[in-house]
Design a protein around this motif. Structure first.
Motif, PDB file in Angstrom:
ATOM      1  N   GLN A 279       0.731  -1.341   0.090  1.00 49.90           N
ATOM      2  CA  GLN A 279      -0.041   0.119  -0.015  1.00 49.90           C
ATOM      3  C   GLN A 279       0.891   1.169  -0.044  1.00 49.90           C
ATOM      4  OE1 GLN A 279      -2.797   0.283   3.474  1.00 49.90           O
ATOM      5  NE2 GLN A 279      -3.643   2.052   2.585  1.00 49.90           N
ATOM      6  N   VAL A 280       1.936   1.337   0.749  1.00 54.93           N
ATOM      7  CA  VAL A 280       2.851   2.502   0.861  1.00 54.93           C
ATOM      8  C   VAL A 280       3.412   2.745  -0.343  1.00 54.93           C
ATOM      9  CG1 VAL A 280       4.833   3.260   1.802  1.00 54.93           C
ATOM     10  CG2 VAL A 280       3.010   2.469   3.434  1.00 54.93           C
ATOM     11  N   VAL A 281       3.986   1.703  -0.995  1.00 57.39           N
ATOM     12  CA  VAL A 281       5.020   1.752  -2.138  1.00 57.39           C
ATOM     13  C   VAL A 281       3.834   2.173  -3.322  1.00 57.39           C
ATOM     14  CG1 VAL A 281       6.289   0.442  -3.921  1.00 57.39           C
ATOM     15  CG2 VAL A 281       6.622   0.245  -1.265  1.00 57.39           C
ATOM     16  N   SER A 282       2.760   1.487  -3.511  1.00 57.13           N
ATOM     17  CA  SER A 282       1.800   1.693  -4.506  1.00 57.13           C
ATOM     18  C   SER A 282       1.532   3.060  -4.395  1.00 57.13           C
ATOM     19  CB  SER A 282       0.625   0.735  -4.325  1.00 57.13           C
ATOM     20  OG  SER A 282      -0.396   1.103  -5.559  1.00 57.13           O
ATOM     21  N   ARG A 283       1.103   3.756  -3.247  1.00 60.16           N
ATOM     22  CA  ARG A 283       0.585   5.024  -3.100  1.00 60.16           C
ATOM     23  C   ARG A 283       1.691   6.212  -3.487  1.00 60.16           C
ATOM     24  NH1 ARG A 283      -1.846   7.638   2.313  1.00 60.16           N
ATOM     25  NH2 ARG A 283      -3.620   6.139   1.641  1.00 60.16           N
ATOM     26  N   HIS A 284       2.958   5.768  -2.962  1.00 57.07           N
ATOM     27  CA  HIS A 284       3.978   6.606  -3.334  1.00 57.07           C
ATOM     28  C   HIS A 284       4.429   6.607  -5.072  1.00 57.07           C
ATOM     29  CE1 HIS A 284       7.408   9.181  -3.274  1.00 57.07           C
ATOM     30  NE2 HIS A 284       8.256   8.359  -3.703  1.00 57.07           N
ATOM     31  N   PHE A 285       4.216   5.362  -5.570  1.00 52.02           N
ATOM     32  CA  PHE A 285       4.674   5.248  -6.933  1.00 52.02           C
ATOM     33  C   PHE A 285       3.703   6.100  -7.851  1.00 52.02           C
ATOM     34  CE2 PHE A 285       5.403   3.351 -10.860  1.00 52.02           C
ATOM     35  CZ  PHE A 285       6.673   2.734 -10.765  1.00 52.02           C
TER      36      PHE A 285
ATOM     37  N   TRP B 136       5.485  13.091 -10.480  1.00 53.86           N
ATOM     38  CA  TRP B 136       6.636  14.052 -10.409  1.00 53.86           C
ATOM     39  C   TRP B 136       7.635  13.926 -11.620  1.00 53.86           C
ATOM     40  CZ3 TRP B 136      11.743  12.470  -9.994  1.00 53.86           C
ATOM     41  CH2 TRP B 136      12.885  13.838  -9.340  1.00 53.86           C
ATOM     42  N   CYS B 137       7.730  12.776 -12.241  1.00 57.11           N
ATOM     43  CA  CYS B 137       8.726  12.373 -13.357  1.00 57.11           C
ATOM     44  C   CYS B 137       8.117  13.240 -14.511  1.00 57.11           C
ATOM     45  CB  CYS B 137       8.549  10.769 -13.520  1.00 57.11           C
ATOM     46  SG  CYS B 137       9.699  10.170 -12.213  1.00 57.11           S
ATOM     47  N   ARG B 138       6.834  12.827 -14.828  1.00 53.72           N
ATOM     48  CA  ARG B 138       6.230  13.543 -15.952  1.00 53.72           C
ATOM     49  C   ARG B 138       6.446  15.333 -15.887  1.00 53.72           C
ATOM     50  NH1 ARG B 138       2.218   9.547 -15.418  1.00 53.72           N
ATOM     51  NH2 ARG B 138       1.057  10.780 -14.132  1.00 53.72           N
ATOM     52  N   ARG B 139       6.335  15.663 -14.729  1.00 54.86           N
ATOM     53  CA  ARG B 139       6.207  17.309 -14.563  1.00 54.86           C
ATOM     54  C   ARG B 139       7.899  17.430 -14.818  1.00 54.86           C
ATOM     55  NH1 ARG B 139       3.290  16.413  -9.920  1.00 54.86           N
ATOM     56  NH2 ARG B 139       4.907  17.158  -8.541  1.00 54.86           N
ATOM     57  N   SER B 140       8.807  16.831 -14.174  1.00 56.19           N
ATOM     58  CA  SER B 140      10.131  17.355 -14.274  1.00 56.19           C
ATOM     59  C   SER B 140      10.736  17.079 -15.548  1.00 56.19           C
ATOM     60  CB  SER B 140      10.973  16.414 -13.312  1.00 56.19           C
ATOM     61  OG  SER B 140      10.825  14.737 -13.555  1.00 56.19           O
ATOM     62  N   SER B 141      10.098  16.274 -16.361  1.00 55.38           N
ATOM     63  CA  SER B 141      10.459  16.058 -17.931  1.00 55.38           C
ATOM     64  C   SER B 141       9.702  16.665 -18.768  1.00 55.38           C
ATOM     65  CB  SER B 141      10.313  14.484 -17.967  1.00 55.38           C
ATOM     66  OG  SER B 141       9.144  13.863 -18.026  1.00 55.38           O
TER      67      SER B 141
ATOM     68  N   CYS C  24      14.307   8.051 -13.823  1.00 52.65           N
ATOM     69  CA  CYS C  24      13.758   9.072 -12.989  1.00 52.65           C
ATOM     70  C   CYS C  24      13.981   8.451 -11.394  1.00 52.65           C
ATOM     71  CB  CYS C  24      12.585   9.237 -13.269  1.00 52.65           C
ATOM     72  SG  CYS C  24      11.613  10.763 -12.605  1.00 52.65           S
ATOM     73  N   ALA C  25      13.890   7.340 -11.210  1.00 54.22           N
ATOM     74  CA  ALA C  25      13.798   6.852  -9.871  1.00 54.22           C
ATOM     75  C   ALA C  25      15.253   7.157  -9.245  1.00 54.22           C
ATOM     76  CB  ALA C  25      13.331   5.371  -9.902  1.00 54.22           C
ATOM     77  N   SER C  26      16.288   7.054  -9.967  1.00 51.91           N
ATOM     78  CA  SER C  26      17.847   7.112  -9.799  1.00 51.91           C
ATOM     79  C   SER C  26      17.913   8.664  -9.393  1.00 51.91           C
ATOM     80  CB  SER C  26      18.667   6.792 -10.769  1.00 51.91           C
ATOM     81  OG  SER C  26      18.503   5.539 -11.040  1.00 51.91           O
ATOM     82  N   GLN C  27      17.199   9.417 -10.247  1.00 46.19           N
ATOM     83  CA  GLN C  27      17.326  10.912  -9.912  1.00 46.19           C
ATOM     84  C   GLN C  27      16.655  11.290  -8.402  1.00 46.19           C
ATOM     85  OE1 GLN C  27      15.888  13.372 -13.086  1.00 46.19           O
ATOM     86  NE2 GLN C  27      16.474  11.782 -14.819  1.00 46.19           N
TER      87      GLN C  27
ATOM     88  N   LEU D  85      13.670  17.079  -1.619  1.00 46.96           N
ATOM     89  CA  LEU D  85      12.459  16.609  -1.951  1.00 46.96           C
ATOM     90  C   LEU D  85      11.559  16.802  -0.604  1.00 46.96           C
ATOM     91  CD1 LEU D  85      13.085  13.223  -3.930  1.00 46.96           C
ATOM     92  CD2 LEU D  85      12.371  15.340  -4.714  1.00 46.96           C
ATOM     93  N   GLY D  86      12.119  16.990   0.285  1.00 47.98           N
ATOM     94  CA  GLY D  86      11.414  17.094   1.664  1.00 47.98           C
ATOM     95  C   GLY D  86      10.582  16.165   2.062  1.00 47.98           C
ATOM     96  N   LEU D  87      10.957  15.048   2.708  1.00 43.87           N
ATOM     97  CA  LEU D  87      10.178  13.953   2.701  1.00 43.87           C
ATOM     98  C   LEU D  87       9.333  13.980   3.993  1.00 43.87           C
ATOM     99  CD1 LEU D  87      13.025  11.019   2.778  1.00 43.87           C
ATOM    100  CD2 LEU D  87      11.588  11.856   0.880  1.00 43.87           C
TER     101      LEU D  87
END
Length: 440
Positions: A230-236, A242-247, A261-264, A274-276
């Motif tokens: 649930q946590v990973v899916s929500r964050h994914f 974020w990736c679409r906006r940044s690119s 993008c995940a490596s970035q 990123l302020g977690l």
């Protein structure tokens, strides 16, 4: 003689459980229907966690609840959780004597009603009665039992989420390799599988987690076992946006683009870009919509004013910021391998303590609202730098004394806060001591 008795009791329990699950699909984990009070008593005796729905066969609410119970049960079984048993009792089909017994014992005044029994203790069920509501409530109820107290559960949630973000690049690559990313929709994850679960669980053995204590790694495993998907899916989904906006792309990203993008993303985490804090609040805090609801984080409302001039935005006072940094110190100690050491040993490992605290100020961008570019996190970072630039030796000595007096695993760091923020750094007024009886 005692061994033979134990075997006999185990055989009887096994036969009884098989009777309870008769008519199931064969895995013994279907929702059972109990018709007699003694059968419920036996179920509660042999099962540690039991959810019982008390129903009436001619009640619309009861009929609507049945498929929800079955779906929640099947979903928990599919997720390989087995620390529970679901049952139903139709009180209007029971004898008058059994019904009176059950209604008195379980304090039932209206139907339908759900009760949760843990280790034979009857507890209230305060979740929703939808299929998803029952599923999530039971997961949270059992997960909470894995931790000795709320503070430790909060620490585990925070450290696990921090580890996930530090490990985000490798995690996304593992999920892609496991086929867990939906084909044609690389902005979301598919249903949980054994392969995706293994990919997610590896967060708990990442280099970030390996630098922490054995207790922290074990607690990470518990958090990911119950909430990882649930946590990973929500964050994914958030990450893909974020990736679409940044690119500057409106189209769906390819799997290769997502991995890059995940490596970035991972590279931006250590310096606080990123302020977690906001992302961790969405999984750990008490607020509506949170996954675990185990931390007492409070929002300051700074975001509603962040477009104003900086002078009009929310800023913590020097005292508030100092207290926040000392809370961070205590959190880092509690979850580190140094946190379980006596002060006499910790004193001999000052270099390791200094290494542990070295990233504390940079991490303040991730542990307080905002990030390295805006928000209160910048004030916490400034205060952290002031403290360690001017009082590092005094802070180290105060920490060692605090560990000697209270132990780093202590939930309350008020004495450490007073020592550093009031007496050493003079950022807060020292609390007044209560008057002694002879002074009154």
């Amino acid at each position: 003689r005692y061994a033979g008795t134990a075997v006999y009791v185990a055989m009887v329990a096994s036969v009884w459980m098989a009777k309870m699950a008769r008519g199931s699909t064969g895995d013994g984990r279907d929702v059972s229907t109990i018709k007699k009070a003694p059968d419920l008593e036996e179920l509660v005796r042999v099962q540690e966690n039991v959810l019982v729905a008390f129903l009436a066969s001619k009640c619309d609410g009861s009929r609507q609840l049945i498929p929800n119970l079955k779906w929640a049960n099947d979903e928990l079984v599919r997720e390989q959780h087995t620390d529970f048993h679901f049952s139903m009792m139709f009180l209007d089909d029971m004898s008058a004597e059994d019904r009176a017994t059950i209604e008195g014992q379980y304090e039932i005044s209206d139907l339908p009603v759900i009760k949760w029994i843990h280790q034979r203790k009857i507890l209230a069920y305060d979740g929703q009665t939808s299929a998803n509501g029952i599923h999530e409530w039971v997961k949270n109820a059992i997960a909470n039992l894995e931790f000795s107290d709320r503070k430790r559960h909060c620490d585990a949630c925070r450290r696990t989420l921090e580890a996930m973000h530090h490990d985000w690049g490798p995690l996304v690559s593992r999920l892609v390799a496991a086929g867990a990313v939906n084909p044609g929709r690389p902005g979301s994850l598919g249903s949980e599988t054994a392969e995706s679960s293994r990919a997610i669980m590896k967060v708990c053995s990442s280099s970030y987690m390996n630098a922490l204590s054995n207790i922290s790694r074990a607690d990470c495993t518990k958090v990911m076992k119950w909430h990882g998907q649930q946590v990973v899916s929500r964050h994914f989904s958030l990450f893909a946006s974020w990736c679409r906006r940044s690119s500057d792309q409106s189209r769906e990203l390819s799997l290769k683009e997502l991995q890059d993008c995940a490596s970035q993303w991972s590279s931006k985490v250590p310096n606080g870009r990123l302020g977690l804090h906001e992302k961790i609040m969405g999984s750990c805090s008490d607020e509506v919509g949170s996954v675990m609801k185990v931390c007492d984080f409070k929002r300051t409302g700074w975001q509603s004013k962040k477009r104003l001039a900086r002078s009009e935005q929310y800023h913590p006072s020097a005292c508030e910021a100092c207290k926040g940094i000392i809370d961070d110190v205590a959190f880092v100690l509690r979850t580190s391998s140094l946190g379980i050491l006596p002060s006499s040993v910790l004193r001999k490992r000052i270099l390791e303590l200094a290494e542990l605290l070295d990233p504390l100020c940079a991490d303040s961008y991730n542990r307080h609202e905002g990030d390295a570019t805006e928000g209160p996190a910048r004030d916490f970072h400034t205060q952290c730098s002031f403290l360690f630039d001017n009082h590092e030796d005094e802070i180290t000595s105060a920490i060692i004394r605090w560990v000697g007096d209270h132990g780093a695993m202590a939930a309350n760091a008020s004495s450490l806060t007073t020592e550093i923020c009031s007496r050493t750094a003079k950022r807060c007024k020292e609390p007044k001591k209560p008057l002694l009886a002879e002074e009154l």
